[in-house]
Motif scaffolding. Structure first.
Motif, PDB file in Angstrom:
ATOM      1  N   TRP A 119       8.998   5.094   5.251  1.00 54.37           N
ATOM      2  CA  TRP A 119       9.608   3.794   5.842  1.00 54.37           C
ATOM      3  C   TRP A 119      10.676   3.873   6.668  1.00 54.37           C
ATOM      4  O   TRP A 119      10.813   2.780   7.505  1.00 54.37           O
ATOM      5  N   SER A 158      15.160   6.805   1.820  1.00 52.67           N
ATOM      6  CA  SER A 158      13.843   7.695   1.986  1.00 52.67           C
ATOM      7  C   SER A 158      13.828   8.869   0.774  1.00 52.67           C
ATOM      8  O   SER A 158      12.688   8.984   0.058  1.00 52.67           O
ATOM      9  N   ALA A 184      10.410   7.450  -0.298  1.00 52.97           N
ATOM     10  CA  ALA A 184       9.787   6.537   0.635  1.00 52.97           C
ATOM     11  C   ALA A 184      10.201   6.952   2.100  1.00 52.97           C
ATOM     12  O   ALA A 184      10.642   6.247   2.888  1.00 52.97           O
ATOM     13  N   LEU A 192       9.862  -4.294   3.979  1.00 55.13           N
ATOM     14  CA  LEU A 192      10.418  -2.920   3.498  1.00 55.13           C
ATOM     15  C   LEU A 192      11.718  -3.208   3.040  1.00 55.13           C
ATOM     16  O   LEU A 192      12.505  -2.681   2.414  1.00 55.13           O
TER      17      LEU A 192
END
Length: 258
Positions: free
Chosen positions: A111, A103, A108, A141
């Motif tokens: 996600w 993260s 991200a 991912l």
């Protein structure tokens, strides 16, 4: 709390957000099952030292306690601060559940792809729970995560430098606007004291900033167990594009008394 555990809070002490060793020891008992550590720390930016973690290790071994450690900001460090993972501290190798994710380091957050590293027995229990909650992160991912984790070391150096510059710009701006900031040594947040503004509490001032100044912050009560500790605190986040940060700083200037 969701699991039925009873939290026992040990406050971090301003301005460097260390802990009182005696207060921490008094929080341990034969009922203690685990201690939760976040380093670098949100919201203070505190980076726990090896000496502090060694003290925690001594307590955990004395009382047979596990460590759950959130190290999501491990690569975002400033001014020579060094990240020390509790799992690397003698005595905690087989007591630590290390939690991390893509993260923050890879920008991200949406996600929700992460991981936990733990001794085999604990890991087995975590996997059983995980299988009934999320089963697994989306395959594309996960593949992107493999690419991210293969980044060259230079990426992490540039990441820390990138946020270091933003930290310093915001630090100067909030100080000029009348806040008393606590200079973070890691993560990308800045906790500030708002006593000089004369508002009754953190929530009132946070609402004022949103409605009248156009800046969204997090009131201190989101991070404190004791309301009286939170009443004079607000948290800024500087993980923003430069134009957004520049505009926020421009708006902060309206707080300065003429």
């Amino acid at each position: 709390i969701v699991s039925g555990a009873k939290p026992v809070y040990v406050p971090l002490i301003e301005p460097d957000f260390t802990f009182d060793p005696d207060a921490l020891r008094s929080a341990f008992s034969d009922k203690t099952k685990a201690i939760i550590i976040n380093t670098p720390h949100n919201p203070s930016g505190k980076v726990f030292t090896r000496e502090e973690l060694e003290y925690i290790s001594d307590l955990c071994n004395e009382f047979d306690v596990l460590v759950a450690t959130d190290e999501i900001y491990e690569h975002i460090l400033y001014d020579g601060a060094q990240h020390v993972s509790p799992a690397a501290v003698p005595g905690l190798e087989n007591r630590t559940i290390t939690i991390n994710s893509l993260s923050k380091t890879y920008s991200a957050t949406g996600w929700r792809v992460g991981w936990a590293i733990a001794p085999a027995e604990i890991s087995a229990a975590i996997r059983k729970v995980h299988d009934f909650l999320t089963v697994g992160a989306p395959a594309p991912l996960q593949e992107a995560g493999v690419t991210a984790l293969g980044m060259h070391h230079d990426y992490y150096t540039k990441l820390a430098s990138f946020y270091h510059d933003k930290r310093d710009v915001l630090l100067d701006a909030v100080t000029k606007a009348g806040f008393v900031p606590f200079k973070p040594m890691g993560a990308y947040y800045m906790l500030t004291d708002i006593s000089t503004f004369g508002y009754p509490d953190d929530m009132d001032f946070a609402v004022h900033l949103v409605k009248d100044i156009g800046i969204a912050v997090v009131p201190g009560r989101a991070f404190y167990s004791e309301p009286e500790c939170a009443a004079t605190k607000l948290r800024f986040a500087f993980c923003k594009t430069q134009p957004t940060l520049d505009e926020a700083i421009r708006r902060l200037q309206s707080l300065v008394k003429g």
